[in-house]
Design a protein around this motif. Sequence first.
Motif: not given
Length: 214
Positions: A10-23
């Motif tokens: 869950a943490h990895a998916r949340a981090n991926l979502t946030a990182t993808a949005e920033r990118a």
Amino acid sequence: MTTQALNNLAHARANLTATAERAEQAHAAQSKLLVRRSEAESLAAAAFSDFRAGKISEEVAALRKASAEADANDLKALIDQGAAALVQLNANLAAAQAAERKAESVARREEDEATASTLTSHIDNLKKLHAEAVDERHQFYRKMGLNTAAMELLKYIKELEKEFLDAVAERYRIQVEMNPRTGPNSRVAINVFDFYRPSAALGELVRQGTKPHI
């Protein structure tokens, strides 16, 4: 049931979502800067063209050209900064994607192991019930007569032997799948002894008919 592996996923998916949005936001901002720089360069070129066409004076053309080129240079500096930031963001995104894949693999593995454990427990319970039933049947046959008990027990031994040989054959097939051919004409030499060695008691039984020592 929530486990550490699921929490990590869950943490990895949340981090991926946030990182993808920033990118995504950074790439969008960079695209806008590139468009503005292109527009500024076009204005500088237009000033020179208008002067040559006699539409504006040399002084006006020079002012417009200088202003447009200054904007273009400022935008270039911002674009260069953004490009460096994008490199880091892309690296962060790749790392987040890898972390998400790893976390998903660990969680799936944990789920598979839990399922396998449940099935094993179920099989163990069935084996216990089966063994009790077989023993009860054997005792019943002994009461009927030793010949009857011996004949039925021999049938049971044959069933166990078939089950054993089926299991060895399946293990052999898996061994073949684990060692595929490297070419159409290649052969993989596999022997049952590569993965299974009968116990000394079983070997003596097969070779000499010796009663197992149990």
